[in-house]
Design a protein around this motif. Sequence first.
Motif, PDB file in Angstrom:
ATOM      1  N   HIS A  82       0.828  -1.217   0.000  1.00 57.15           N
ATOM      2  CA  HIS A  82       0.000   0.000   0.000  1.00 57.15           C
ATOM      3  C   HIS A  82       0.861   1.265   0.000  1.00 57.15           C
ATOM      4  N   ASP A 112       5.909   1.142   7.418  1.00 57.99           N
ATOM      5  CA  ASP A 112       4.548   0.744   7.014  1.00 57.99           C
ATOM      6  C   ASP A 112       4.076   1.634   5.880  1.00 57.99           C
ATOM      7  N   THR A 113       4.290   1.219   4.602  1.00 56.61           N
ATOM      8  CA  THR A 113       4.923  -0.024   4.224  1.00 56.61           C
ATOM      9  C   THR A 113       5.788   0.214   2.999  1.00 56.61           C
ATOM     10  N   GLU A 145      -5.154   1.708   2.094  1.00 58.47           N
ATOM     11  CA  GLU A 145      -5.187   0.502   2.947  1.00 58.47           C
ATOM     12  C   GLU A 145      -5.562   0.861   4.368  1.00 58.47           C
ATOM     13  N   GLU A 146      -5.133   2.048   4.820  1.00 58.10           N
ATOM     14  CA  GLU A 146      -5.297   2.391   6.232  1.00 58.10           C
ATOM     15  C   GLU A 146      -6.745   2.697   6.606  1.00 58.10           C
ATOM     16  N   GLU A 171       3.536  -6.095   4.357  1.00 54.22           N
ATOM     17  CA  GLU A 171       3.381  -5.304   5.591  1.00 54.22           C
ATOM     18  C   GLU A 171       4.506  -5.707   6.531  1.00 54.22           C
TER      19      GLU A 171
HETATM   20 ZN    ZN Z   1       0.482  -1.108   6.484  1.00 57.16          ZN
END
Ligand code: ZN
Length: 382
Positions: A82, A112-113, A145-146, A171
């Motif tokens: 992501h 991340d990430t 993604e978050e 991840e």
């Molecule tokens: Zn992540």
Amino acid sequence: MSSSACIRFLRDYVAIPSVNPMGRQDVPDEISGETRLAEHLRSQLRGLGIDAELVGEGARQSVVAEVRAADPNAETLLVASHLDTVPVDGMAFDPFDPVIHDGQLRGRGACDTKAGMAAMVDALARVLDRGRLRRHLILVGEADEELSSVGVRDVLEHLGPRRPDWVLATEPTEMQVVHCHKGVVHAKLEARGLACHASNPSAGRNAVVALSHAAVALEALAERLALDPHPRLGPATLNIGLMHGGHAPNIVPDHASLVADRRVLPGESVESVRAELEAALSDAGLEEVAVTACSLEKPALGTSEDHASVRACSRALERAGRPGSPTGVAFGTDAGVFEGAGVPGVVLGPGSIARAHTAREYVEVDQVEAMAEVFAELLSGV
Ligand SMILES: [Zn+2]
């Protein structure tokens, strides 16, 4: 100072802000959204002779690149890394200045990430240069993604009916192959009562009291869940995180609501959670309380330990001299979202989740470099 290719790539990525606004209005445009980083990756990948394009809209685009292996019958691997990061409030240093100190590369997204993407792009460049690609690769840098995984939906729409054989989400797992994680369901419960003057409460029905009984029933349910742990993930959990009700001390409340966070195990669904909550209410005789909303925030991941994805990653790790045994993690990823769309897979990447989302996010330089070796094994190995 390290000058390996993956670390140079990672510094470039960290220096390009790609903050997920997470629904907030106060994140400045200069740092909000993934499109700048998606454009950078598109030109970097095209520079390697790879087809790459952007999908999605506006400031929230994702990048999709495809490379074919020589063997037309090879399996297809989708790597999802992501692009978005969490916001940067309260960070202890400039979040977009990728300083390396004591073997640690700092910055928002370093761990991340963006480290996972840097290791994968370096691995791919090496394999294309002097190795042999053994799997068709769809390399995805997905937005969002978050929060809501809009990027995965854009990518699946772009692929149309095509589905890869498996997915690898990069991840921070400290280079362990992860085949299972929990998912998240949010449930809203509402109690209906009858308002009246507080001097004569028996003339009304108190919604706050009814909802309090429901909270006790949910707590008993949480205790039952704790008795049945998953071998890798521990038990499903239930937390009442929000509770509201009433208008004033002198009014019997006619409405109250709570929101529960239910961490689900592989195999559980939003429907099964709703049924479980309704049964708990009904067993407690709480007819005035109802489950009025139940939503899957993040699906769980439950790929079997002997799936091709687990075996391929374990082999690549072991050939690089690393432990290859699969494990589970507590956090959710886009691998679960892909599994929900019918594509099983794993999570594997450099860095520790304990560093992610923190005021001092960093990733160990040597771990990113080691991850690039493992990914090169994965792309070129059998
Ligand atoms: Zn992540």
